[in-house]
Enzyme design. Sequence first.
Site, PDB file in Angstrom:
ATOM      1  N   CYS A 134       0.835  -1.211   0.000  1.00  0.00           N
ATOM      2  CA  CYS A 134       0.000   0.000   0.000  1.00  0.00           C
ATOM      3  C   CYS A 134       0.868   1.259   0.000  1.00  0.00           C
ATOM      4  O   CYS A 134       1.456   1.610   1.024  1.00  0.00           O
ATOM      5  CB  CYS A 134      -0.900  -0.027   1.232  1.00  0.00           C
ATOM      6  SG  CYS A 134      -1.822   1.482   1.507  1.00  0.00           S
ATOM      7  N   CYS A 137      -0.238   4.075   2.324  1.00  0.00           N
ATOM      8  CA  CYS A 137       0.126   3.837   3.721  1.00  0.00           C
ATOM      9  C   CYS A 137       1.600   4.113   3.976  1.00  0.00           C
ATOM     10  O   CYS A 137       1.959   4.753   4.951  1.00  0.00           O
ATOM     11  CB  CYS A 137      -0.155   2.378   4.096  1.00  0.00           C
ATOM     12  SG  CYS A 137      -1.779   1.774   3.629  1.00  0.00           S
ATOM     13  N   ASP A 138       2.453   3.585   3.107  1.00  0.00           N
ATOM     14  CA  ASP A 138       3.873   3.479   3.446  1.00  0.00           C
ATOM     15  C   ASP A 138       4.829   4.264   2.548  1.00  0.00           C
ATOM     16  O   ASP A 138       6.025   4.314   2.828  1.00  0.00           O
ATOM     17  CB  ASP A 138       4.283   1.995   3.420  1.00  0.00           C
ATOM     18  CG  ASP A 138       3.474   1.158   4.412  1.00  0.00           C
ATOM     19  OD1 ASP A 138       3.184   1.676   5.501  1.00  0.00           O
ATOM     20  OD2 ASP A 138       3.140   0.011   4.093  1.00  0.00           O
TER      21      ASP A 138
END
Lengths: 305, 305
Positions: A134, A137-138
């Site tokens: 993701c 997200c990261d």
Amino acid sequence: MNKAYEVVIVGGGPAGLSAGIYTARARLSSLLIEKGLIGGQVVNAELVENFPGFPEGISGYDLTELMHRQATKFGLETLTAEVTGVELNGEQKIVKTNEGDLVAKAMIIASGSEWTKLGIPGEKEFTGKGVSYCAICDGAFFTDQTVAVVGGGNAAITEALSLTKFASRVMVIHRRQELRATRIVQEKAFAEPKVEFLWNTVVEEIEGEEVVKRLRLRNVITGEKSSLGVAGIFVAIGFKPNTDYLKSILPLDATGHVITNEKMETEIPGIFAAGDIRSSSIRQVIGAVGDGATAAIYAERFITK
Amino acid sequence: MNKAYEVVIVGGGPAGLSAGIYTARARLSSLLIEKGLIGGQVVNAELVENFPGFPEGISGYDLTELMHRQATKFGLETLTAEVTGVELNGEQKIVKTNEGDLVAKAMIIASGSEWTKLGIPGEKEFTGKGVSYCAICDGAFFTDQTVAVVGGGNAAITEALSLTKFASRVMVIHRRQELRATRIVQEKAFAEPKVEFLWNTVVEEIEGEEVVKRLRLRNVITGEKSSLGVAGIFVAIGFKPNTDYLKSILPLDATGHVITNEKMETEIPGIFAAGDIRSSSIRQVIGAVGDGATAAIYAERFITK
């Protein structure tokens, strides 16, 4: 005799836990069923930076542990079991599990959707330590570093483009000679100097020490092996929703996800869905948690009406 | 010259702050405009018990302060100003404020919707201390106590029914002789022994010490005055979305709220809405925050596509 609840929630990730906080606090008798550990996929995240309310970030494990404690405090019961099927008996929902059957007035389906894994050495070991599924997200963790993206569809190329905001270099590794992504996305990626392509290539192993350091690659045409130094690898080769037990009763979309409206209602009155299992999930903890609360509020209205 | 941003967010409550966390972290140049204090209506809540991740609860002020710190850390800019209008110039959105005009590629409308107030002495003073506008939020704080609900529509009677799960006695105070709520909801309320009705009655003053103790009432037919001891009063007489500045460009629903799909898209490409200002908001912090993240993710896709 089947044990009866007002609400049965399937899945103990953020969506299910949030639903449980809301239904239990509304004094509906509520049971959450989880086949594995409470917390869902996000327990693998070492640092969740974008869950509003935690400016320093929090680990996925800690975040879901807090949610579980909160739900339990309001009276949510938890059962470790696997749901094997759902049957309808008039307005009643019969939830079949390997620990026996349960009866519910309303159900909230929150059993998630797993990213498809590469299934190679190092992948599991370094998940949350350089291996991600993701970019939203990261991505921010890889500022000015080289990252790889595995895949050739819209999701992979969109992730690659989004990563150019952070990474110095984004290597797209694809096992074929051409992308499946739509033309406009492809053109954008080809025009972006930070994005490079490794065609006909698969990742055979992910290596590192504390965190990911390099990938072992193989060209599927020539058989040639090589090594690529990266700080992160984003895997975007699809996902598998945990909806097998629903196939007989709920219509699913082409990828097996549950279709809902914005009230989280499915086609069957009294069955709601929340989180990544939904067709249009944003695949973020905060989205799942919002879904769970919404499903719970409309489940309460369904039961009390 | 107008200052330009990729994303302009209107409103500094949970929806706007969450959107800002997501757009700023995605490295979109982002400005949040708030006319008053950061935090929105929830800053009045002494204890938010149902925001997942805070098992002991947290005050609305502290929760939104954490969100603001988080958004600022990722680079969100904040401007104190009132938005007076929005104009479209091709794909550009011109955001008109009393501090000058701004230009945005995408806008996220999160300026909220206020509960209609009674406008009587004691109401403001005891908000969060016995005066509430939301049974889902605060009902659990009144276990085994007497509470009042003001209003006669579906919202009021649904709140009254939901409060019977907690309170020992729920007095519905309505200024007319009959309810506006739909028949099925009315019948349910009339059949519920915990619910009692005070017809043709208005609340003139809310009294208490640290917290609410009693209401001063007046019968609008006879003029008779009386006093009613309560621990809480739930006001459910409607709400007013802060959408005046949008009327010329966006279609609104009958109550003035913004219509979106589940991607938080409005009818105008590049303008999104999130939180209580949405037509189908669940009016919960967690819902607003989920909306904000969703709007931000689709705003990023809109800008980069």
